[in-house]
Design an enzyme around this catalytic site. Structure first.
Site, PDB file in Angstrom:
ATOM      1  N   SER A 113     -16.588  10.293  41.519  1.00  0.00           N
ATOM      2  CA  SER A 113     -14.858  10.347  41.143  1.00  0.00           C
ATOM      3  C   SER A 113     -15.122  10.814  39.652  1.00  0.00           C
ATOM      4  CB  SER A 113     -14.469   8.824  40.898  1.00  0.00           C
ATOM      5  OG  SER A 113     -13.520   8.845  41.025  1.00  0.00           O
ATOM      6  N   HIS A 114     -14.458  10.320  38.929  1.00  0.00           N
ATOM      7  CA  HIS A 114     -13.651  10.989  37.433  1.00  0.00           C
ATOM      8  C   HIS A 114     -14.606  10.942  36.320  1.00  0.00           C
ATOM      9  CE1 HIS A 114     -13.233   6.491  37.531  1.00  0.00           C
ATOM     10  NE2 HIS A 114     -13.391   6.591  36.556  1.00  0.00           N
ATOM     11  N   ASP A 277      -7.871  13.465  40.377  1.00  0.00           N
ATOM     12  CA  ASP A 277      -8.640  13.714  39.019  1.00  0.00           C
ATOM     13  C   ASP A 277      -9.639  14.247  39.754  1.00  0.00           C
ATOM     14  OD1 ASP A 277      -9.337  11.991  41.422  1.00  0.00           O
ATOM     15  OD2 ASP A 277     -10.601  10.629  40.719  1.00  0.00           O
ATOM     16  N   ASP A 279     -12.518  13.224  42.253  1.00  0.00           N
ATOM     17  CA  ASP A 279     -12.309  13.482  43.948  1.00  0.00           C
ATOM     18  C   ASP A 279     -11.695  13.395  44.300  1.00  0.00           C
ATOM     19  OD1 ASP A 279     -11.516  10.735  43.091  1.00  0.00           O
ATOM     20  OD2 ASP A 279     -12.911  10.065  44.525  1.00  0.00           O
ATOM     21  N   ASP A 281      -8.313  10.964  44.452  1.00  0.00           N
ATOM     22  CA  ASP A 281      -7.583   9.891  44.835  1.00  0.00           C
ATOM     23  C   ASP A 281      -6.389   9.819  43.445  1.00  0.00           C
ATOM     24  OD1 ASP A 281      -9.652   9.044  43.339  1.00  0.00           O
ATOM     25  OD2 ASP A 281     -10.480   7.208  44.994  1.00  0.00           O
ATOM     26  N   ARG A 282      -7.282   9.923  42.824  1.00  0.00           N
ATOM     27  CA  ARG A 282      -5.904   9.236  41.406  1.00  0.00           C
ATOM     28  C   ARG A 282      -5.297  10.461  41.240  1.00  0.00           C
ATOM     29  NH1 ARG A 282      -9.370   6.144  36.886  1.00  0.00           N
ATOM     30  NH2 ARG A 282     -10.701   4.727  38.087  1.00  0.00           N
ATOM     31  N   LYS A 376      -7.054   5.963  47.938  1.00  0.00           N
ATOM     32  CA  LYS A 376      -6.302   6.264  47.408  1.00  0.00           C
ATOM     33  C   LYS A 376      -5.781   7.361  47.564  1.00  0.00           C
ATOM     34  CE  LYS A 376      -8.793   4.892  43.422  1.00  0.00           C
ATOM     35  NZ  LYS A 376      -9.704   4.171  43.354  1.00  0.00           N
TER      36      LYS A 376
HETATM   37  C1  G1P Z   1     -12.086   1.245  37.562  1.00  0.00           C
HETATM   38  C2  G1P Z   1     -10.499   0.774  37.349  1.00  0.00           C
HETATM   39  C3  G1P Z   1      -9.929   0.374  39.489  1.00  0.00           C
HETATM   40  C4  G1P Z   1     -10.238   1.422  40.074  1.00  0.00           C
HETATM   41  C5  G1P Z   1     -12.167   2.202  40.016  1.00  0.00           C
HETATM   42  C6  G1P Z   1     -12.529   2.660  41.254  1.00  0.00           C
HETATM   43  O1  G1P Z   1     -12.847   0.089  38.049  1.00  0.00           O
HETATM   44  O2  G1P Z   1     -10.024   0.225  36.603  1.00  0.00           O
HETATM   45  O3  G1P Z   1      -9.205  -0.124  39.003  1.00  0.00           O
HETATM   46  O4  G1P Z   1     -10.200   0.864  41.293  1.00  0.00           O
HETATM   47  O5  G1P Z   1     -12.421   2.465  38.996  1.00  0.00           O
HETATM   48  O6  G1P Z   1     -11.653   4.520  40.939  1.00  0.00           O
HETATM   49  P1  G1P Z   1     -13.493  -1.104  36.459  1.00  0.00           P
HETATM   50  O7  G1P Z   1     -14.240  -0.021  35.854  1.00  0.00           O
HETATM   51  O8  G1P Z   1     -12.384  -1.082  35.854  1.00  0.00           O
HETATM   52  O9  G1P Z   1     -14.201  -1.580  37.292  1.00  0.00           O
HETATM   53 ZN    ZN Z   2     -11.644   9.097  41.777  1.00  0.00          ZN
END
Ligand code: G1P
Ligand code: ZN
Length: 543
Positions: A113-114, A277, A279, A281-282, A376
């Site tokens: 992801s990010h 982001d 991948d 999805d954000r 997302k």
């Molecule tokens: C974080 C975000 C949450 C999201 C997740 C995956 O998780 O707060 O909303 O679904 O990344 O992208 P957290 O690190 O808070 O558990």
């Molecule tokens: Zn992501």
């Protein structure tokens, strides 16, 4: 060509999180490490024989090499066909889209992801099921159990496959079809949104900047926004996915997407700014001198949804994660539809979407989406905003202000304390839980605690129960303080403090967010003793 059986060591107690297995690249590069997890996926699927799978990732370092390994293992497991994005590229939403559109059995997403990429950055792998969404816990637990016990994996010695040319080849009897990573996704978007109206908007000279942050959303935004919608070249910047994301931290928020926010605050600001982001999805939505809070974005999309052709018939319901602000609840109430409050994490939306109880869903963490896929979706959210702007002829600023004027403003902020001592964080949460009963009814200045609990969620579809999903301190006026520990951090513990305050009066919609929330910030500290317990004076990130 032969299938090899290779002896391997089981993982030593490394439980993947709900977003799959995320580790340093260097860990993934250990002999047998990736293979162990992939073998566990195939064992969980009951082999994979005859199945069609989708495979792709966000282009970060190790993506290509992991794809070749997975293809050779899929061939050894007699998978019938694997659809791979060209260059190994598929955004997380695109994987979800392709699985659903092509009726695949499931898919493998390669991304962290990010999290930062590159040889010293992170890598990740997760499995998505046939509805296009992340595997539910019973599957991820089964994968985990296999990683603990397996002693060998199966792999073909054929390959490598050319990932850079569209078309089908075979690998040890398995078909590998390299697909255009954007086409299926772009086609879906063109059915959901009024592309003609958006095209006209750009023709009239509308200006926009989309920052791909050198991650996977670039090719999607480029093909759709510049290619199909006719925005001028240069509208999409940092559009090429780089193995190290060009050193960017591809997590769109006002801290990491600083350049974009500075541009939007400056004299040369385009009318609309957006970013996605690692991948894809954000999403982050920015107007002139205004970064739209993700919780507000969800509420605004919901309130205006019928302006987009794909949502013309209205919404079944809205779902938001518990820490997300209650702005969407007010819209749901006005529309006479349900608003579901789920634990943090996209997987909790899956059942609500599958059962058609919710159409839109969102999280405060820059995640917004709908029933069009089961992840997302960053580019989708940006296109939704473009559709709203084109249909109303209003600026981002005006859309947001009119929304606040109608529904009131939910001032909102999240304070993150990253990489704190895990034991200290656990002790803080334990102490807080012990205090909950005594907090109810207590007064703090202008606020009175109406309810204090540790959020418990019962899924309305399968009745499964998730406990300990975050401490909520809810005031009698609806203001809230939420505290929880992150489930995705890779270093120590991350404490997240979420603050929300409702303001109906339009003459008070221009306050500085942190100032508006100051009394709640003080109460959060008083109740949690966070500073003293973690030794931190300031949050690491404020969004
Ligand atoms: C974080 C975000 C949450 C999201 C997740 C995956 O998780 O707060 O909303 O679904 O990344 O992208 P957290 O690190 O808070 O558990
Ligand atoms: Zn992501």
């Amino acid at each position: 060509m032969t299938i090899q059986t290779v002896a391997t060591k089981p993982f030593a107690g490394q439980r993947p999180g709900t977003s799959g297995l995320r580790k340093k690249v260097t860990e993934f590069q250990q002999p047998g490490y990736l293979e162990n997890f992939v073998e566990a996926i195939f064992l969980t699927l009951g082999g994979g024989k005859g199945a069609t799978l989708v495979l792709g990732g966000d282009g970060r370092f190790y993506n290509r090499s992991a794809i070749q390994t997975i293809l050779r293992m899929a061939a050894a497991h007699k998978v019938q066909k694997v659809l791979v994005g060209r260059g190994g590229i598929l955004s997380t939403p695109a994987v979800s889209c392709v699985i659903r559109k092509r009726g695949a059995f499931g898919g493998i997403v390669l991304s962290a992801s990010h999290n930062p990429g590159g040889p010293d950055g992170d890598f990740g792998i997760k499995y998505n099921i046939e509805n296009g969404g992340p595997a539910p816990e019973k599957i991820t637990e089964a994968i985990y159990a296999h990683t603990q016990t397996l002693s060998e994996y199966h792999i073909s010695d054929a390959g490598p496959v050319n990932l850079d040319e569209i078309g089908a080849t075979t690998l040890d009897g398995m078909t590998v079809e390299v697909i255009d990573p954007v086409a299926d996704y772009a086609e879906l978007m063109s059915r959901l949104f009024d592309f003609d109206a958006i095209r006209e908007l750009f023709q009239r000279g509308f200006t926009m900047r989309f920052d791909g942050m050198s991650a996977v959303s670039g090719p999607y935004a480029k093909a759709i926004i510049e290619g199909m919608l006719g925005a001028p070249e240069g509208t999409v910047i940092n559009d090429e996915p780089l193995e190290d994301f060009g050193g960017h931290h591809p997590d769109p928020n006002p801290v990491n997407a600083f350049d974009l926010v500075a541009l939007m605050n400056g004299p040369d600001a385009p009318e609309f700014g957006a970013a996605s982001d690692g991948d894809g999805d954000r999403n982050m939505i920015v107007g002139r001198k205004l970064a739209v809070a993700p919780s507000d974005s969800l509420a605004i999309i919901a309130a205006n949804a019928t302006l987009a052709p794909g949502y013309r018939d209205g919404l079944k319901g809205i779902a938001r994660s518990m820490p997300t602000s209650q702005a969407a609840d007010r819209v749901a109430a006005a529309l006479g539809i349900a608003c579901f409050e789920t634990p943090t994490g996209w997987k909790y939306f899956g059942n609500l979407l599958d059962a058609n109880l919710a159409t839109l869903c969102g999280e405060e963490s820059y995640g917004t989406g709908s029933n069009h896929i089961r992840e997302k979706d960053g580019v989708w959210a940006v296109l939704f905003w473009l559709n709203l702007i084109a249909a109303t002829g209003k600026s981002v600023n005006r859309i947001v202000r009119e929304h606040w004027a109608r529904f009131g403003r939910n001032y909102y902020s999240r304070h993150d304390y990253e990489a704190v001592d895990a034991a200290a964080a656990d002790r803080m949460m334990l102490a807080l839980r012990g205090k909950l009963a005594s907090l109810a009814g207590q007064r703090f200045g202008e606020f009175r605690v109406a309810q204090a609990d540790d959020f418990v969620y019962t899924d309305p579809v399968d009745q499964s129960v998730a406990t300990k999903q975050g401490i909520r301190i809810i005031m009698s006026d609806g203001s809230r303080i939420v505290l929880r520990l992150s489930g995705t951090g890779t270093e120590g513990a991350t404490v997240r403090v979420y603050l929300e305050r409702y303001e109906a009066d339009p003459s008070r919609h221009d306050l500085d967010t942190q100032e508006a929330l100051a009394p709640l910030i003080a109460i959060a500290e008083q109740v949690s003793e966070l500073k003293q317990r973690t030794g931190r004076n300031e949050p690491s990130v404020i969004t």
